[in-house]
Every structure is written in C-alpha cells, then in structure tokens.
Design a protein around this motif. Structure first.
Motif, PDB file in Angstrom:
ATOM      1  N   HIS A 110       0.811  -1.217   0.000  1.00  8.61           N
ATOM      2  CA  HIS A 110       0.000   0.000   0.000  1.00  8.61           C
ATOM      3  C   HIS A 110       0.846   1.269   0.000  1.00  8.61           C
ATOM      4  O   HIS A 110       0.467   2.274  -0.615  1.00  8.61           O
ATOM      5  N   ASN A 111       1.994   1.218   0.671  1.00  9.06           N
ATOM      6  CA  ASN A 111       2.794   2.435   0.842  1.00  9.06           C
ATOM      7  C   ASN A 111       3.881   2.624  -0.200  1.00  9.06           C
ATOM      8  O   ASN A 111       4.276   3.768  -0.471  1.00  9.06           O
ATOM      9  N   ILE A 112       4.378   1.544  -0.761  1.00  9.11           N
ATOM     10  CA  ILE A 112       5.503   1.664  -1.697  1.00  9.11           C
ATOM     11  C   ILE A 112       5.149   1.165  -3.098  1.00  9.11           C
ATOM     12  O   ILE A 112       5.250   1.915  -4.079  1.00  9.11           O
TER      13      ILE A 112
ATOM     14  N   LEU B  70       3.731   2.446  -8.703  1.00  8.30           N
ATOM     15  CA  LEU B  70       3.045   2.109  -9.953  1.00  8.30           C
ATOM     16  C   LEU B  70       2.141   3.252 -10.398  1.00  8.30           C
ATOM     17  O   LEU B  70       2.031   3.547 -11.594  1.00  8.30           O
ATOM     18  N   ALA B  71       1.504   3.908  -9.434  1.00  9.22           N
ATOM     19  CA  ALA B  71       0.562   4.981  -9.758  1.00  9.22           C
ATOM     20  C   ALA B  71       1.251   6.199 -10.364  1.00  9.22           C
ATOM     21  O   ALA B  71       0.590   7.002 -11.040  1.00  9.22           O
ATOM     22  N   ARG B  72       2.544   6.343 -10.140  1.00  7.00           N
ATOM     23  CA  ARG B  72       3.258   7.499 -10.693  1.00  7.00           C
ATOM     24  C   ARG B  72       3.297   7.437 -12.224  1.00  7.00           C
ATOM     25  O   ARG B  72       3.270   8.468 -12.894  1.00  7.00           O
ATOM     26  N   THR B  73       3.380   6.233 -12.757  1.00  5.38           N
ATOM     27  CA  THR B  73       3.431   6.076 -14.217  1.00  5.38           C
ATOM     28  C   THR B  73       2.131   5.540 -14.788  1.00  5.38           C
ATOM     29  O   THR B  73       1.886   5.666 -15.992  1.00  5.38           O
ATOM     30  N   LYS B  74       1.298   4.950 -13.917  1.00  3.58           N
ATOM     31  CA  LYS B  74       0.022   4.394 -14.379  1.00  3.58           C
ATOM     32  C   LYS B  74      -1.097   4.923 -13.480  1.00  3.58           C
ATOM     33  O   LYS B  74      -1.462   4.299 -12.477  1.00  3.58           O
ATOM     34  N   PRO B  75      -1.666   6.086 -13.836  1.00  2.25           N
ATOM     35  CA  PRO B  75      -2.732   6.690 -13.017  1.00  2.25           C
ATOM     36  C   PRO B  75      -3.929   5.765 -12.808  1.00  2.25           C
ATOM     37  O   PRO B  75      -4.674   5.930 -11.841  1.00  2.25           O
ATOM     38  N   ALA B  76      -4.101   4.795 -13.711  1.00  6.58           N
ATOM     39  CA  ALA B  76      -5.225   3.866 -13.580  1.00  6.58           C
ATOM     40  C   ALA B  76      -5.130   3.050 -12.290  1.00  6.58           C
ATOM     41  O   ALA B  76      -6.150   2.584 -11.771  1.00  6.58           O
ATOM     42  N   VAL B  77      -3.919   2.892 -11.753  1.00  5.75           N
ATOM     43  CA  VAL B  77      -3.738   2.156 -10.502  1.00  5.75           C
ATOM     44  C   VAL B  77      -4.429   2.901  -9.364  1.00  5.75           C
ATOM     45  O   VAL B  77      -5.135   2.304  -8.547  1.00  5.75           O
ATOM     46  N   ARG B  78      -4.239   4.210  -9.302  1.00 11.96           N
ATOM     47  CA  ARG B  78      -4.881   5.012  -8.268  1.00 11.96           C
ATOM     48  C   ARG B  78      -6.409   4.969  -8.416  1.00 11.96           C
ATOM     49  O   ARG B  78      -7.141   4.827  -7.435  1.00 11.96           O
ATOM     50  N   THR B  79      -6.857   5.080  -9.645  1.00 14.20           N
ATOM     51  CA  THR B  79      -8.299   5.030  -9.892  1.00 14.20           C
ATOM     52  C   THR B  79      -8.882   3.695  -9.452  1.00 14.20           C
ATOM     53  O   THR B  79      -9.958   3.648  -8.842  1.00 14.20           O
TER      54      THR B  79
ATOM     55  N   VAL C 100      -7.698   1.641  -7.122  1.00 12.66           N
ATOM     56  CA  VAL C 100      -7.691   1.578  -5.661  1.00 12.66           C
ATOM     57  C   VAL C 100      -8.855   2.381  -5.081  1.00 12.66           C
ATOM     58  O   VAL C 100      -9.557   1.929  -4.172  1.00 12.66           O
ATOM     59  N   GLU C 101      -9.091   3.561  -5.634  1.00 11.98           N
ATOM     60  CA  GLU C 101     -10.139   4.430  -5.116  1.00 11.98           C
ATOM     61  C   GLU C 101     -11.537   3.905  -5.420  1.00 11.98           C
ATOM     62  O   GLU C 101     -12.498   4.269  -4.731  1.00 11.98           O
ATOM     63  N   LYS C 102     -11.674   3.051  -6.410  1.00 10.04           N
ATOM     64  CA  LYS C 102     -12.976   2.429  -6.688  1.00 10.04           C
ATOM     65  C   LYS C 102     -13.436   1.563  -5.529  1.00 10.04           C
ATOM     66  O   LYS C 102     -14.633   1.343  -5.342  1.00 10.04           O
ATOM     67  N   PHE C 103     -12.476   1.043  -4.752  1.00  3.74           N
ATOM     68  CA  PHE C 103     -12.804   0.196  -3.605  1.00  3.74           C
ATOM     69  C   PHE C 103     -12.951   1.014  -2.316  1.00  3.74           C
ATOM     70  O   PHE C 103     -13.019   0.463  -1.229  1.00  3.74           O
ATOM     71  N   GLY C 104     -12.987   2.329  -2.452  1.00  4.30           N
ATOM     72  CA  GLY C 104     -13.146   3.193  -1.288  1.00  4.30           C
ATOM     73  C   GLY C 104     -11.864   3.442  -0.534  1.00  4.30           C
ATOM     74  O   GLY C 104     -11.880   3.995   0.565  1.00  4.30           O
ATOM     75  N   LEU C 105     -10.720   3.047  -1.108  1.00  6.50           N
ATOM     76  CA  LEU C 105      -9.429   3.190  -0.443  1.00  6.50           C
ATOM     77  C   LEU C 105      -8.676   4.400  -1.008  1.00  6.50           C
ATOM     78  O   LEU C 105      -9.207   5.158  -1.811  1.00  6.50           O
ATOM     79  N   TYR C 106      -7.445   4.575  -0.601  1.00  6.01           N
ATOM     80  CA  TYR C 106      -6.626   5.704  -1.047  1.00  6.01           C
ATOM     81  C   TYR C 106      -5.174   5.263  -1.071  1.00  6.01           C
ATOM     82  O   TYR C 106      -4.817   4.213  -0.518  1.00  6.01           O
ATOM     83  N   LEU C 107      -4.334   6.059  -1.692  1.00  5.10           N
ATOM     84  CA  LEU C 107      -2.893   5.817  -1.666  1.00  5.10           C
ATOM     85  C   LEU C 107      -2.222   6.987  -0.964  1.00  5.10           C
ATOM     86  O   LEU C 107      -2.469   8.149  -1.310  1.00  5.10           O
ATOM     87  N   PRO C 108      -1.365   6.728   0.032  1.00  5.86           N
ATOM     88  CA  PRO C 108      -0.671   7.819   0.730  1.00  5.86           C
ATOM     89  C   PRO C 108       0.404   8.432  -0.157  1.00  5.86           C
ATOM     90  O   PRO C 108       0.871   7.789  -1.105  1.00  5.86           O
ATOM     91  N   PRO C 109       0.807   9.681   0.114  1.00 11.06           N
ATOM     92  CA  PRO C 109       1.912  10.288  -0.641  1.00 11.06           C
ATOM     93  C   PRO C 109       3.170   9.422  -0.519  1.00 11.06           C
ATOM     94  O   PRO C 109       3.524   8.978   0.573  1.00 11.06           O
ATOM     95  N   LEU C 110       3.832   9.180  -1.637  1.00 11.16           N
ATOM     96  CA  LEU C 110       4.975   8.273  -1.659  1.00 11.16           C
ATOM     97  C   LEU C 110       6.089   8.723  -0.725  1.00 11.16           C
ATOM     98  O   LEU C 110       6.676   7.899  -0.009  1.00 11.16           O
ATOM     99  N   SER C 111       6.394  10.011  -0.704  1.00 10.88           N
ATOM    100  CA  SER C 111       7.487  10.489   0.145  1.00 10.88           C
ATOM    101  C   SER C 111       7.195  10.262   1.623  1.00 10.88           C
ATOM    102  O   SER C 111       8.079   9.886   2.395  1.00 10.88           O
ATOM    103  N   ALA C 112       5.931  10.485   2.043  1.00  8.39           N
ATOM    104  CA  ALA C 112       5.556  10.222   3.430  1.00  8.39           C
ATOM    105  C   ALA C 112       5.711   8.741   3.752  1.00  8.39           C
ATOM    106  O   ALA C 112       6.154   8.369   4.844  1.00  8.39           O
TER     107      ALA C 112
ATOM    108  N   ASN D 162      -3.614  13.753  -2.482  1.00  4.17           N
ATOM    109  CA  ASN D 162      -3.290  12.508  -3.176  1.00  4.17           C
ATOM    110  C   ASN D 162      -4.534  11.648  -3.390  1.00  4.17           C
ATOM    111  O   ASN D 162      -4.475  10.424  -3.368  1.00  4.17           O
ATOM    112  N   TYR D 163      -5.677  12.300  -3.558  1.00  3.48           N
ATOM    113  CA  TYR D 163      -6.955  11.589  -3.626  1.00  3.48           C
ATOM    114  C   TYR D 163      -7.801  12.201  -4.732  1.00  3.48           C
ATOM    115  O   TYR D 163      -7.914  13.424  -4.827  1.00  3.48           O
TER     116      TYR D 163
END
Length: 277
Positions: free
Chosen positions: A149-151, A156-165, A167-179, A224-225
């Motif tokens: 979830h954190n790394i 993957l989402a940095r180059t493939k925005p569909a990954v974030r989309t 994840v968010e379809k399931f009601g989840l989120y991705l934290p900022p990578l640097s954090a 990041n959401y």
C-alpha cells in the motif's frame, strides 16, 4: 490533488515530525534503560499514543461512513470500506490496551490466563506454538500489506494513473509516496539504532501516526486523492487542518501524561529493577 510530497499538507508534515521526534527520543534514551522502558513498556508513552491514534482514526472513519451515507444513501464499496476500516481500527485500539484490562484492574479470565502469552485479555498475544498470533501471523500480514500500500502501489501509480483510480474504486486511497518512504525508513532506523526488546513498539506507533494523518489528508482534504474530499480547498479547510495539527501534538502530550499516571510509572515502580540488565 495528486502529489507524492510528504510536506504537501501540514497534517502530514506534523505527523512526520512527531514520528521523527519519537525516534530521536528513543535514541536519546538509549543510555538510560529506565527512561527507555518508560517510553516502550506496556502502558508507556508509545502504547498510549497508539491507542489514541487508532481510537481517533476509528472515530473519523465512522464519521466518513455517516458522511458518505448522507451524500449517497445506499450501500456501496466506499461505505463498506469506511465501516469495515472503522471497525478494524477500533478493534486495534482496544487490543492495544487489552480492552482496558489494566486500567480497570480486571483479572483476565482463565482462558486468557492460560492461552495468552502475556496473560492479557486480548487476541493478538494468544499463543500460537512457541510464538504468539501477533508475531507468527499478524506482523507478516501487516508487513506485506504495508509495503504494497505504501511503496509498490504508489510507485506504480506514478506512471500508471489507472492504478490510483482502481484503488479508489474500492473506497481506499494511496498515501503520498514520500511520506510512505519516510515511514518505512523510520521503522528500519528504529531497529538499527535502538537496542531494546520492545523496540517493535516504535514501528507500530510510526504506522498508527502515518495512517492517521494520511487518511485525514486524503479523505478530508483531498491530498493525493481523486474523489471529492469532505472539506473543499478554502479558508475553513486551512483552519481545520491547523486545528488537527494541534490535536496531533495533544495526542503526544496525552500519551505522555497517561503513561506517567496509571501507566508505565506505576508498572515500573511495582517491579524493582525492571528492565535493568
């Protein structure tokens, strides 16, 4: 507001600063074992902070569930995610302090006295062979889920925005990578720099604080959401984020006071020579 910078929002930055402070405290206490025990022992500063972070996070996720239902009064993945995560985090909070066993001076039942490796009223320390459920199973699951979830997914989402989309379809989120990277590095440093049998507690508080601030940043402020956050980008949102930063500092102070009252101080005082080796 997709971003990988940990300092993109003051709430995230404050959480990172508190985690860095706790690691620095543990390293500074390395020469004083009694002080280090006070920090890491059962009902110590770190354990009470974990409970407070999890309890607050559970309440906030419950609030998000109610807010989601008011926006869209039907059962969907977002609602189920909020309800499920609220219950899971609430369980973690209660498990952390053994369901108030020591606070209320409750004697564990015969089952827990015989099957719990620490004689506590909780599930995560139940004996599992020569180890406990926590060490044998839960820590491995937490490590796999945490790294994914954190790394892995944020990378993957940095180059493939569909990954974030996705994840968010399931009601989840991705934290900022640097954090997330800072969180993982702090866990690694705690194992390298701190010599103590309970140093794993530091990794747990780092995770509790990390998830508290990134959940708040994502769902409440849109960091990041991709979906609509609770608070739009306005003066009120900025004021609320400032107030939440103050709450995070208050959690640190409250954990310290609880440990000094009926927590670590009493435990160490009742065990002469406790932790002295």
């Amino acid at each position: 507001m997709a971003s990988t910078k940990w300092y993109v929002h003051p709430v995230v930055a404050t959480g990172v600063a508190i985690n860095v402070f706790l690691l620095g405290l543990a390293v500074a206490f390395s020469h004083d074992q009694q002080a280090l025990w006070r920090l890491l022992v059962e009902d110590g500063i770190v354990e009470w902070m974990q409970f407070l972070c999890f309890a607050l996070l559970s309440g906030l996720l419950g609030f998000l569930a109610v807010e989601q239902w008011q926006r869209e009064p039907k059962i969907n993945l977002q609602l189920l995610a909020f309800v499920g995560l609220s219950a899971l985090v609430g369980l973690a909070a209660l498990e952390e302090i053994s369901w108030f066993q020591r606070v209320l001076h409750i004697i564990p039942s015969e089952f827990f006295a015989q099957n719990n490796r620490q004689g506590e009223t909780n599930l995560h320390n139940l004996a599992l062979g020569k180890s406990s459920l926590h060490k044998a199973v839960l820590l491995k699951i937490i490590a796999i889920v945490g790294l994914t979830h954190n790394i892995i997914l944020p990378l993957l989402a940095r180059t493939k925005p569909a990954v974030r989309t996705f994840v968010e379809k399931f009601g989840l989120y991705l934290p900022p990578l640097s954090a997330s990277i800072i969180y993982i590095v702090l866990v690694a440093l705690s194992h390298l720099l701190v010599d103590h049998p309970r140093k794993g507690e530091l990794g747990e508080i780092f995770g509790a604080m990390h998830y508290l601030v990134t959940v708040v940043a994502a769902y409440f402020f849109g960091v990041n959401y991709g979906k609509k956050p609770v608070f739009a980008d306005s003066r009120d949102a900025r004021n609320i984020s400032t107030l939440f930063c103050m709450i995070l500092v208050f959690i640190l102070l409250t954990g310290w006071m609880l440990s000094a009252g009926a927590g670590a101080g009493a435990y160490i005082a009742s065990h002469p020579g406790f932790g002295a080796e």
